[in-house]
Design an enzyme around this catalytic site. Structure first.
Site, PDB file in Angstrom:
ATOM      1  N   LYS A  76       0.866  -1.183   0.000  1.00 26.57           N
ATOM      2  CA  LYS A  76       0.000   0.000   0.000  1.00 26.57           C
ATOM      3  C   LYS A  76       0.900   1.229   0.000  1.00 26.57           C
ATOM      4  O   LYS A  76       1.938   1.242   0.686  1.00 26.57           O
ATOM      5  CB  LYS A  76      -0.892  -0.034   1.248  1.00 26.57           C
ATOM      6  CG  LYS A  76      -1.923   1.074   1.337  1.00 26.57           C
ATOM      7  CD  LYS A  76      -2.822   0.914   2.564  1.00 26.57           C
ATOM      8  CE  LYS A  76      -3.894   1.979   2.654  1.00 26.57           C
ATOM      9  NZ  LYS A  76      -4.784   1.788   3.824  1.00 26.57           N
ATOM     10  N   SER A 151      -9.739   1.901   2.855  1.00 20.66           N
ATOM     11  CA  SER A 151      -8.857   2.654   1.988  1.00 20.66           C
ATOM     12  C   SER A 151      -7.803   1.802   1.276  1.00 20.66           C
ATOM     13  O   SER A 151      -7.167   2.297   0.339  1.00 20.66           O
ATOM     14  CB  SER A 151      -8.143   3.723   2.814  1.00 20.66           C
ATOM     15  OG  SER A 151      -7.315   3.134   3.800  1.00 20.66           O
ATOM     16  N   SER A 175     -10.000  -0.513   7.070  1.00 22.40           N
ATOM     17  CA  SER A 175      -9.435  -0.433   5.713  1.00 22.40           C
ATOM     18  C   SER A 175      -8.710  -1.659   5.197  1.00 22.40           C
ATOM     19  O   SER A 175      -8.346  -1.699   4.030  1.00 22.40           O
ATOM     20  CB  SER A 175      -8.497   0.768   5.613  1.00 22.40           C
ATOM     21  OG  SER A 175      -9.269   1.925   5.470  1.00 22.40           O
TER      22      SER A 175
HETATM   23  N1  GLN Z   1     -13.262   4.278   6.215  1.00 23.38           N
HETATM   24  C1  GLN Z   1     -12.668   4.732   7.449  1.00 23.38           C
HETATM   25  C2  GLN Z   1     -12.255   6.165   7.314  1.00 23.38           C
HETATM   26  O1  GLN Z   1     -12.475   6.732   6.284  1.00 23.38           O
HETATM   27  C3  GLN Z   1     -11.495   3.865   7.828  1.00 23.38           C
HETATM   28  C4  GLN Z   1     -10.296   4.127   7.021  1.00 23.38           C
HETATM   29  C5  GLN Z   1      -9.131   3.302   7.420  1.00 23.38           C
HETATM   30  O2  GLN Z   1      -9.263   2.281   8.087  1.00 23.38           O
HETATM   31  N2  GLN Z   1      -7.963   3.774   7.041  1.00 23.38           N
HETATM   32  O3  GLN Z   1     -11.738   6.766   8.215  1.00 23.38           O
END
Ligand code: GLN
Length: 484
Positions: A76, A151, A175
């Site tokens: 990532k 994400s 995410s």
């Molecule tokens: N969807 C969540 C957010 O937007 C979690 C994102 C994540 O785990 N990085 O904060």
């Protein structure tokens, strides 16, 4: 080649059936063929990958190779990779070449793994659909009109399309698990502190945790073996031995006590997803597990609590992106204030700005007690619910996400609807517990993930519980038709 497990790949490499250079080239060819339709990679590091593969082949010949030596992977783009652009999905860091490696990258390099490239992600890991990336939307290989989740959506799409044998992700509120669910993968978010956060660009430091995104629990265990461990450079890293996560994969789960929180099966859960999860639980019962209804009474506080804590922390973490120390710098600033304002104004996207504004507000004098302090108190209540539950059960199960993959653009005008995509995953991060998502079936051709939550540092048990299911089912082996 691309349907082999990591241990099969390792055996083939060690036996000389094919070389790491051949294996790496196979994946680079798949990336070249498919990345333009999926947008899973921001950066492909073909030359470096082949160089690493040649070094791995040498180790294999000299019999100094480790289990994962010569196996390619995708990172990532939140992990700093020395000499390689590390954008975090943002315009802000579009030209940032990391001067050092994240600990995770360092460890996997030392194991002899080959980095194929850096995967797309929501800007600074804020999102559940991979639509906030500066580098464009990622498509779900199961249906390219739909989101892969976020994400870590680039890692998820790359894995689902078999453009890499394994990938890294990070999980602040879901995410790793939510995109794993939407793309038919096995994703594991370990206990907070299990894996070093050093060199992982911080979103919300008290919640962020790295983990593997894999084709199976067995593969995830192999990667976790290398990723986990104490690191003096991360003050929240926990000094605790790393077990061999593959050692107990096949242990019996006879008598396993599964808790099903009633709050995870209520309003908002798609009925077909619910039926799929119930069928998975039946499989567990047939494998000897027992099931108990439980309650996590403060679950309804998790999304609002998260959306105070995470923005508060990100507003502080992102303050370094000011056009001076890090990040995009505007043209011809008039003075220092203009430099800050325009650099940040131009460099950040809409969702990131929204979070910075919420976070700055929640931390400001006069509001701190009403929001931030209150959120910390709610966080304690959420953790205590889990503590209570784990007195009676070994693992907690439920859906990973309330629906299957949604359409691109569907939730873009409604941030709250987007935030609810993580309703079942966020509480785990607030409590610091480990959680997994594993493939459990399909609804209208789209994957459904089963979430398994464990007690602190119980990753070995989670992997065992997931592996036994994967020995009894073949959902995790399904791949989207266009990517065979
Ligand atoms: N969807 C969540 C957010 O937007 C979690 C994102 C994540 O785990 N990085 O904060």
């Amino acid at each position: 080649m691309h349907n082999k497990s990591l241990s099969e790949l390792s055996t083939s490499l060690h036996n000389g059936e094919f070389s790491s250079v051949e294996l790496t080239q196979h994946y680079l060819d798949r990336i070249a063929a498919h990345n333009s339709s999926l947008n899973a990679f921001i950066t492909v590091t073909a030359d470096r990958a082949l160089e690493q593969a040649r070094a791995a082949d040498l180790r294999l010949q000299q019999k100094t190779a480790a289990t994962l030596t010569g196996i390619p992977l995708a990172h990532k783009d939140i992990f700093c990779t020395q000499g390689i652009r590390t954008s975090c999905g943002s315009k802000m860091l579009d030209n940032f070449i990391a001067p050092y490696n994240a600990t995770v990258v360092e460890k996997l390099n030392a194991a002899g793994m080959v980095t194929l490239g850096k995967t797309n992600m929501d800007e600074f890991a804020m999102g559940s659909s991979n639509e906030t990336s500066f580098y464009g939307t990622v498509k779900n290989p199961w249906d390219t009109d739909r989101v892969p989740g976020g994400s870590s959506g680039g890692s998820a799409a790359a894995m689902a399309a078999r453009l890499a044998p394994i990938a890294t992700g990070t999980d602040t509120g879901g995410s790793i698990r939510q995109p794993a669910s939407l793309c038919n993968l096995t994703g594991l978010k370990p206990t907070y502190g299990r894996i070093s956060r050093y060199g992982m660009i911080a979103f919300a430091s008290s919640l962020d945790q790295a983990g593997p995104m894999a084709k199976s629990a067995e593969d995830a265990a192999l990667l976790l073996n290398e990723m986990a461990g104490f690191d003096a450079r991360d003050s929240t890293s926990v000094e605790r031995d790393v077990p061999d996560y593959t050692a107990s994969l096949t242990a019996s789960i006879e008598g396993l006590r599964i808790g099903l929180p009633k709050e995870f099966f209520g309003e908002g859960l798609d009925p077909d997803v619910a039926a799929t999860i119930e069928a998975a639980i039946k499989t567990y019962v047939s494998l000897g597990a027992t099931v108990k209804q439980i309650s996590l009474p403060n679950s309804h506080l998790s999304v609002p609590t998260y959306y105070v804590v995470a923005p508060a922390e990100c507003s502080s973490n992102l303050s370094r992106m000011d056009g001076v120390r890090f990040g995009h710098r505007c043209e011809d600033p008039k003075d220092l204030l203009d430099l800050y304002q325009r650099s940040r104004g131009e460099g950040f996207g809409e969702e990131v700005k929204r979070r910075i504004m919420i976070g700055t507000y929640a931390l400001s004098a006069g509001y701190y007690d009403a929001y931030y302090l209150k959120a910390q108190q709610c966080r304690r209540l959420i953790s205590d619910d889990f503590k209570q539950a784990f007195n009676d059960v070994d693992v907690i199960m439920g859906p990973t996400a309330p629906t299957t993959a949604f359409n691109l653009g569907e939730k873009n005008d409604d941030p709250v609807a987007m935030y609810l995509a993580d309703i079942y995953t966020i509480s785990t991060n607030l409590a610091g517990l480990p959680g997994m998502s594993i493939p459990a079936g399909f609804v209208n051709g789209l994957p459904v993930g089963l979430q398994i939550i464990g007690n602190y540092f119980d990753e070995a048990r989670l992997l065992n519980v997931a592996h036994r299911y994967q020995q009894a089912t073949d959902w995790h082996q399904q791949i989207p038709a266009d990517f065979n």
